[in-house]
Design a protein around this motif. Structure first.
Motif, PDB file in Angstrom:
ATOM      1  N   ASP A   3       0.837  -1.203   0.000  1.00 23.51           N
ATOM      2  CA  ASP A   3       0.000   0.000   0.000  1.00 23.51           C
ATOM      3  C   ASP A   3       0.873   1.256   0.000  1.00 23.51           C
ATOM      4  N   VAL A  48       2.542   2.182  -3.443  1.00 23.11           N
ATOM      5  CA  VAL A  48       1.626   2.709  -4.454  1.00 23.11           C
ATOM      6  C   VAL A  48       1.901   4.185  -4.749  1.00 23.11           C
ATOM      7  N   TYR A  54       0.383   3.509  -9.307  1.00 22.57           N
ATOM      8  CA  TYR A  54       0.205   2.088  -8.994  1.00 22.57           C
ATOM      9  C   TYR A  54      -1.130   1.919  -8.290  1.00 22.57           C
ATOM     10  N   SER A  55      -1.690   0.729  -8.394  1.00 24.55           N
ATOM     11  CA  SER A  55      -2.878   0.369  -7.627  1.00 24.55           C
ATOM     12  C   SER A  55      -2.673  -1.021  -7.057  1.00 24.55           C
ATOM     13  N   HIS A  56      -2.778  -1.145  -5.743  1.00 28.95           N
ATOM     14  CA  HIS A  56      -2.655  -2.428  -5.065  1.00 28.95           C
ATOM     15  C   HIS A  56      -4.042  -3.072  -5.035  1.00 28.95           C
ATOM     16  N   ASN A  79     -10.198  -0.733  -6.932  1.00 30.66           N
ATOM     17  CA  ASN A  79      -8.894  -0.234  -6.493  1.00 30.66           C
ATOM     18  C   ASN A  79      -8.197   0.583  -7.573  1.00 30.66           C
ATOM     19  N   LEU A  80      -8.364   0.211  -8.827  1.00 32.11           N
ATOM     20  CA  LEU A  80      -7.776   0.996  -9.911  1.00 32.11           C
ATOM     21  C   LEU A  80      -8.438   2.370 -10.008  1.00 32.11           C
ATOM     22  N   ARG A  99      -9.382   4.233  -7.744  1.00 33.45           N
ATOM     23  CA  ARG A  99      -8.884   5.113  -6.680  1.00 33.45           C
ATOM     24  C   ARG A  99      -7.665   5.929  -7.116  1.00 33.45           C
ATOM     25  N   VAL A 100      -6.928   5.458  -8.137  1.00 36.28           N
ATOM     26  CA  VAL A 100      -5.700   6.153  -8.530  1.00 36.28           C
ATOM     27  C   VAL A 100      -5.837   6.826  -9.893  1.00 36.28           C
TER      28      VAL A 100
END
Length: 367
Positions: free
Chosen positions: A94, A97, A248-250, A259-260, A262-263
């Motif tokens: 995390d 990222v 990056y996406s964790h 999750n993708l 979010r970035v």
């Protein structure tokens, strides 16, 4: 006159805790470089951050997490030296990222009864994963909770702190139209969605010692496969100017799309081609055993993608070549475009409190 109640009679064995520390000390020490002062046993871990003087504007990044109900699998199999990779991966990946280097980590173990060998196995796994991540394990705590947890039960959690130069910070602000979305393969289930997985297995009546042909090993061995720790590889890729890493996406709880999203910045959308990879067997077995809808599966599990890199269009080939050299299986998922505002099946826009961009999942999975 009756004897008084002692701490030991109440179920807490301080001598066992001391024995556990002795058993784990050498493994923890292997994560220490010259920046760590004082060794194991102090009230606080000390880390020399003199190198921050070379930063123009150092930003500290922190994260904390646990392993979830995957610990139930470790306890059932009485195998405890791999769960540390799950803990470290959930925490340090995390941090990476945003482009931060994870410097130090601490752990916390709560258990119903301190069995020194078991606690030492857990911490040895944490230390081994910290070595992979290049992170110093500078402290920890083992708490004995009789009456709250069973003698063989435990839970683990951890926290880490890293640093990144402000100018090198990765995230939505750097993502542009035309960027390429690259998947980094997971090692399996990692540490998310085990409540669903365990419910499916219990419903099917499968035991952990069952040999599963699709896995080429037992069910328990597959479910306990350690989480891949990406930190050092992601840092190496981010430092490769030719790769042009922007974000990056964790991929943890919530699956790939959430999750993708979010970035990604608001106003942009990333496409994800479901047909661009073959879903590993463990996910398809879970789906089939529980008749789990694909939609629920992709909103819960990583489906084979543990980390995502968003890179500049001119950096995609270099990024894929660098990941191959690092031994990380990777492939292209799609591209970043303007968000057309469409809604419907397969479209996620913003997630986990982030008012971010959109992710459009299209195509059919290959299993």
């Amino acid at each position: 006159m009756s004897e008084g109640i002692t701490y030991a009679a109440a179920g807490v064995d301080t001598a066992a805790g001391d024995r556990a520390v002795e058993l784990m000390k050498s493994a923890v020490a292997r994560t220490h470089g010259p920046q760590v002062l004082g060794g194991v046993g102090g009230f606080a871990g000390l880390f020399d951050v003199s190198m921050l003087k070379a930063y123009d504007r150092p930003l500290l990044a922190s994260s904390t997490d646990g392993v979830g109900t995957k610990v139930a699998i470790a306890q059932a199999l009485d195998i405890h030296d791999t769960i540390g990779f799950d803990l470290v991966g959930m925490v340090v990946d995390d941090i990476v990222v945003c482009g931060a280097e994870p410097l130090v980590m601490t752990d916390y173990i709560a258990t119903g009864k301190v069995v020194p060998e078991r606690i030492a196995d857990i911490v040895r796994g944490i230390a081994a994963a910290c070595e992979v991540a290049g992170t110093a394990l500078v402290g920890g705590e083992t708490a004995e909770h009789p009456g709250l947890l069973g003698p063989h039960e435990y839970d683990v959690a951890g926290a880490a702190v890293g640093v990144v130069e402000a100018a090198d910070l990765l995230g939505p602000e750097k993502v542009r139209t035309g960027d390429v979305v690259i998947a980094l393969a997971s090692s399996g289930l990692h540490s998310n969605g085990y409540s669903l997985v365990r419910a499916v297995i219990n419903h099917a009546g499968w035991t952990l010692d069952r040999h599963v042909e699709e896995f080429g090993r037992t069910l328990g061995e597959e479910l306990l496969e350690p989480t891949r720790v990406y930190a050092s590889d992601c840092l190496a890729l981010a430092r490769d100017a030719g790769a042009q890493v922007h974000a990056y996406s964790h991929v943890t709880g919530g699956g790939l799309a959430a999750n993708l999203a979010r970035v990604l910045p608001k106003g942009l959308s990333a496409s994800v081609d479901r047909a661009s990879w073959t879903v590993p067997a463990v996910f398809d077995v879970v789906r089939g055993l529980g008749q789990v809808p694909w939609g629920d599966l992709e909103n819960t599990l990583n489906l084979g993608v543990g980390m995502v890199a968003v890179v500049g269009a001119d950096g995609a080939d270099a990024a894929l070549a660098r990941l191959a050299a690092l031994g990380v299986p990777a492939w292209t998922l799609g591209v970043v475009t303007e968000d057309d505002g469409a809604t419907g099946e397969g479209i996620v826009r913003g997630a986990k409190g982030v008012d971010g961009g959109a992710v459009r999942l299209h195509g059919e999975y290959r299993a």
